[in-house]
Design a protein around this motif. Structure first.
Motif, mmCIF file in Angstrom:
data_model
loop_
_atom_site.group_PDB
_atom_site.id
_atom_site.type_symbol
_atom_site.label_atom_id
_atom_site.label_comp_id
_atom_site.label_asym_id
_atom_site.label_seq_id
_atom_site.Cartn_x
_atom_site.Cartn_y
_atom_site.Cartn_z
ATOM 1 N N ARG A 71 0.849 -1.193 0.000
ATOM 2 C CA ARG A 71 0.000 0.000 0.000
ATOM 3 C C ARG A 71 0.881 1.238 0.000
ATOM 4 N N LEU A 72 0.272 2.354 -0.363
ATOM 5 C CA LEU A 72 1.039 3.582 -0.538
ATOM 6 C C LEU A 72 1.691 4.038 0.763
ATOM 7 N N GLY A 73 1.062 3.739 1.906
ATOM 8 C CA GLY A 73 1.673 4.103 3.181
ATOM 9 C C GLY A 73 3.065 3.515 3.324
ATOM 10 N N GLU A 74 3.221 2.245 2.948
ATOM 11 C CA GLU A 74 4.552 1.640 2.991
ATOM 12 C C GLU A 74 5.484 2.300 1.982
ATOM 13 N N THR A 75 4.961 2.648 0.811
ATOM 14 C CA THR A 75 5.798 3.280 -0.209
ATOM 15 C C THR A 75 6.410 4.573 0.315
ATOM 16 N N TYR A 76 5.606 5.381 1.018
ATOM 17 C CA TYR A 76 6.147 6.606 1.620
ATOM 18 C C TYR A 76 7.216 6.281 2.664
ATOM 19 N N LEU A 77 7.000 5.232 3.435
ATOM 20 C CA LEU A 77 7.999 4.837 4.434
ATOM 21 C C LEU A 77 9.280 4.356 3.766
ATOM 22 N N ASN A 78 9.149 3.590 2.686
ATOM 23 C CA ASN A 78 10.331 3.132 1.954
ATOM 24 C C ASN A 78 11.105 4.315 1.390
ATOM 25 N N LEU A 79 10.364 5.255 0.791
ATOM 26 C CA LEU A 79 11.021 6.436 0.239
ATOM 27 C C LEU A 79 11.717 7.230 1.335
ATOM 28 N N ALA A 80 11.047 7.394 2.471
ATOM 29 C CA ALA A 80 11.629 8.156 3.575
ATOM 30 C C ALA A 80 12.920 7.512 4.066
ATOM 31 N N GLU A 81 12.916 6.188 4.187
ATOM 32 C CA GLU A 81 14.107 5.492 4.682
ATOM 33 C C GLU A 81 15.248 5.572 3.674
ATOM 34 N N ALA A 82 14.938 5.321 2.403
ATOM 35 C CA ALA A 82 15.982 5.405 1.380
ATOM 36 C C ALA A 82 16.531 6.824 1.291
ATOM 37 N N ALA A 83 15.645 7.818 1.313
ATOM 38 C CA ALA A 83 16.093 9.214 1.239
ATOM 39 C C ALA A 83 16.978 9.569 2.427
ATOM 40 N N GLN B 82 12.376 17.269 12.929
ATOM 41 C CA GLN B 82 13.539 16.740 12.233
ATOM 42 C C GLN B 82 13.421 15.225 12.160
ATOM 43 N N ILE B 83 14.113 14.660 11.206
ATOM 44 C CA ILE B 83 14.061 13.212 11.032
ATOM 45 C C ILE B 83 15.306 12.588 11.637
ATOM 46 N N THR B 84 15.110 11.531 12.383
ATOM 47 C CA THR B 84 16.221 10.765 12.940
ATOM 48 C C THR B 84 16.007 9.302 12.589
ATOM 49 N N GLU B 85 17.052 8.523 12.702
ATOM 50 C CA GLU B 85 16.930 7.097 12.434
ATOM 51 C C GLU B 85 15.906 6.463 13.369
ATOM 52 N N TYR B 86 15.917 6.879 14.631
ATOM 53 C CA TYR B 86 14.988 6.314 15.602
ATOM 54 C C TYR B 86 13.540 6.645 15.231
ATOM 55 N N ASN B 87 13.269 7.922 14.907
ATOM 56 C CA ASN B 87 11.904 8.309 14.540
ATOM 57 C C ASN B 87 11.438 7.605 13.275
ATOM 58 N N LEU B 88 12.345 7.477 12.327
ATOM 59 C CA LEU B 88 12.031 6.803 11.067
ATOM 60 C C LEU B 88 11.588 5.366 11.330
ATOM 61 N N ARG B 89 12.335 4.688 12.171
ATOM 62 C CA ARG B 89 12.037 3.284 12.457
ATOM 63 C C ARG B 89 10.782 3.132 13.311
ATOM 64 N N LYS B 90 10.607 4.030 14.263
ATOM 65 C CA LYS B 90 9.412 3.941 15.097
ATOM 66 C C LYS B 90 8.157 4.195 14.274
ATOM 67 N N GLU B 91 8.213 5.181 13.390
ATOM 68 C CA GLU B 91 7.049 5.485 12.557
ATOM 69 C C GLU B 91 6.667 4.293 11.694
ATOM 70 N N ARG B 92 7.654 3.581 11.200
ATOM 71 C CA ARG B 92 7.371 2.409 10.371
ATOM 72 C C ARG B 92 6.686 1.318 11.194
ATOM 73 N N GLN B 93 7.166 1.092 12.404
ATOM 74 C CA GLN B 93 6.572 0.053 13.245
ATOM 75 C C GLN B 93 5.140 0.396 13.636
ATOM 76 N N VAL B 94 4.861 1.676 13.833
ATOM 77 C CA VAL B 94 3.518 2.112 14.206
ATOM 78 C C VAL B 94 2.568 2.030 13.011
ATOM 79 N N GLU B 95 2.976 2.602 11.893
ATOM 80 C CA GLU B 95 2.106 2.646 10.710
ATOM 81 C C GLU B 95 1.806 1.249 10.182
ATOM 82 N N LEU B 96 2.784 0.354 10.233
ATOM 83 C CA LEU B 96 2.632 -0.971 9.627
ATOM 84 C C LEU B 96 2.413 -2.077 10.654
#
Length: 586
Positions: free
Chosen positions: A454-466, A493-507
């Motif tokens: 789903r597109l939600g994961e696509t945004y998360l993938n893009l965010a992590e790669a970026a 601001q974006i941090t590695e921790y926030n990026l990973r936590k957001e992914r675990q919550v959204e998915l």
């Protein structure tokens, strides 16, 4: 010697032919030699590959294996310890014990995909466009199966042709390729398939299209990048990817994600003003604007027992309460005012403290409230209860504790204790994907689709790669789009921790967290030397608040050493082909 296999053609396929065909020309069993002169037979053959691919594991009684990946990932478990999701997280992983129910060796299905790719081009009946599109579809399905294997085992044998019993031994018993070679094969297969797959979105209907292939490319390249970035190369590359390759894989994932987003074919689901209601319906509104590819179900005809398993005790038609949510996951969900979910410390969960449900749960991220049943959740016009007892002052002025019967709460009946099935394990239950519109659901009556991409994961993938490509603003913007949809405050601001936590919550509960913790190489921090927790609720009728304490939700302490970044190869597999070297640490 040609390898011939007979396949059964279901009765429904005969409806596509004339009566004469049904009675005289089409036998009940048809040789593979004849498949690619008939489009209905070709579609049936490929449909069987879809069916056997196991996008989501609905094995077990009523499909309780849907909980297997959430269980090993520390999200939710199953009701009873004999159920395979629970035995899977509790078991020992060793060379002798193998990989157990989570194992995945789809060689028969890969063989069928190979057969399509090898033979459909020989058809004298099909136009070239049809041949190209079906070849591309089979290539996608084969790539998906190899992805499911590589994320479990690292490098595996790469078999791209239909084997025959008299083939040379080196072809029948191939060695394991490197993990990099398998990821590169997956990505190259997707690149080869994409130009010939439909640009018209069909993934929401369960049919692979261009956007499905780009979604797998986005995910697979991100996994490969993570393994290169955080992993270690062992066994001469059979597991692990050289660190120098990380940037190129991140770029591939970013590019695939960007193409999906920029296509304009998909939008984040935003059909309801209420954020909780919106997120609930994201997973019930089949074929909605966010779904890129789904495993499609229909009640009765092709239904599941998901709701029969998941419904809380008050509303169940059968089993119910099968997916207890672990408090360890709940702590990842922050509050809507930005306060951290861990601001309520475990030291505060003692008998001396009382909690208002809104303060403890109701003001958390709307995605939590849409994903988890907790005390006094409104459902089907009633309340769901999780308290084990009720404290109140009786007529004699004594503070007493009741565990049975009903009490009066502001003129309404209040059960002294919740149903035992609700209370057992964690006193929290999975809500995500549950269809409130059903009444007393039974086996096969759940027809909601399950999104694979789903597109939600696509945004998360893009965010992590970026993020790892040092495009911090783009990473932050992608994450904040999801937080805006959820009704959560933006990150500054974006941090590695926030990026990973957001992914675990959204998915959460979408079969992602376990694999994410593994590819980030942080799984031992969360899954080793730990007994996940549940909660005990005692309701105080006088105060209209709850005493909340912790309990062990699991009978054993989890173990997750670094060897578990890959599963052991089953000994039966090695016995069949000694060139399958065992993974490190086993």
């Amino acid at each position: 010697m040609k390898n011939i296999r007979n396949i059964f053609i279901p009765l429904c396929m005969f409806l596509l032919f004339s009566c004469e065909d049904q009675l005289t020309k089409v036998p009940n069993f048809i040789s593979e030699d004849n498949i690619f002169e008939s489009k209905p037979l070709t579609e049936a053959y490929i449909a069987k590959i879809y069916q056997d691919l196991r996008f989501i594991n609905f094995g077990g009684d009523n499909g309780y294996n849907v909980a297997m990946i959430p269980a090993v990932g520390g999200e939710h478990i199953c009701f009873a310890d004999w159920q395979s999701p629970n035995t899977t997280y509790q078991r020992t992983y060793s060379a002798a014990a193998g990989d157990g129910p989570i194992g995945y060796y789809p060689w028969g299905n890969i063989r069928d995909a190979n057969y399509v790719i090898e033979n459909i081009a020989k058809s004298t009946s099909f136009e070239q466009d049809y041949i190209d599109s079906k070849t591309a579809e089979a290539k996608y399905l084969r790539a998906h199966m190899y992805f499911e294997m590589v994320k479990r085992y690292g490098g595996v044998p790469l078999i791209t042709n239909v084997q025959a019993v008299d083939d040379p031994e080196e072809e029948l018993y191939p060695s394991r390729k490197t993990e990099k070679e398998i990821y590169d094969f997956i990505l190259s297969e997707l690149d080869a398939a994409i130009p010939f797959l439909s640009t018209e979105p069909t993934g929401g209907l369960g049919r692979v299209d261009r956007w499905t292939a780009l979604s797998l490319k986005s995910r697979a390249a991100l996994y490969a990048a993570s393994i290169a970035n955080f992993g270690e190369v062992q066994l001469d590359g059979v597991v692990g990817i050289p660190n120098a390759q990380a940037e190129s894989y991140y770029q591939m994932s970013y590019d695939a994600s960007k193409e999906i987003i920029d296509s304009g074919n998909f939008t984040l689901y935003n059909e309801y003003e209420d954020k909780v209601e919106n997120y609930i319906n994201l997973f019930l509104d089949d074929g909605n604007s966010e779904v890129v590819f789904a495993q499609v179900f229909e009640p009765i005809v092709k239904g599941t027992g998901f709701d029969r398993l998941a419904f809380p005790a008050e509303f169940r038609g059968g089993w119910g309460c099968n997916f207890p949510v672990l408090y360890d996951l709940v702590e990842l969900f922050d509050f809507q005012d930005g306060t951290l979910g861990t601001s309520i410390t475990r030291d505060q969960l003692v008998a001396d403290n009382m909690w208002d449900m809104d303060a403890f749960f109701g003001n958390r991220d709307p995605r939590f409230r849409a994903s988890v049943f907790y005390p006094e959740t409104t459902f089907k016009g009633g309340l769901i209860y999780f308290h084990s007892s009720t404290l109140y002052t009786n007529e004699a002025g004594e503070k007493v504790e009741a565990t049975s019967g009903n009490l009066d709460r502001q003129g309404e009946s209040w059960p002294a204790a919740a149903h035992p099935r609700n209370v057992r394990n964690t006193a929290l239950l999975r809500r995500k994907n549950v269809n409130e519109n059903l009444d007393l659901p039974n086996t096969g009556e759940s027809g909601q689709d399950f999104a694979i991409f789903r597109l939600g994961e696509t945004y998360l993938n893009l965010a992590e790669a970026a993020f790892y490509l040092n495009n911090m603003d783009e990473s932050l913007n992608a994450i904040n789009m999801l937080r805006e949809r959820a009704g959560m405050p933006f990150y500054d601001q974006i941090t590695e921790y926030n990026l990973r936590k957001e992914r675990q919550v959204e998915l959460c509960f979408e079969n992602q967290r376990y694999w994410d913790l593994v590819r980030w190489r942080i799984a031992p921090q969360y899954l080793d030397d730990v007994r996940m927790k549940g909660l005990v609720f005692k309701y105080d009728l006088d105060e209209d608040k709850y005493i909340i304490t912790l309990k062990n939700a699991e009978p054993v302490t989890r173990e997750f050493g670094p060897e578990r970044f890959y599963f052991p190869i089953d000994q039966g597999i090695i016995a069949d082909n000694p060139k399958w070297v065992q993974n490190p640490g086993y």
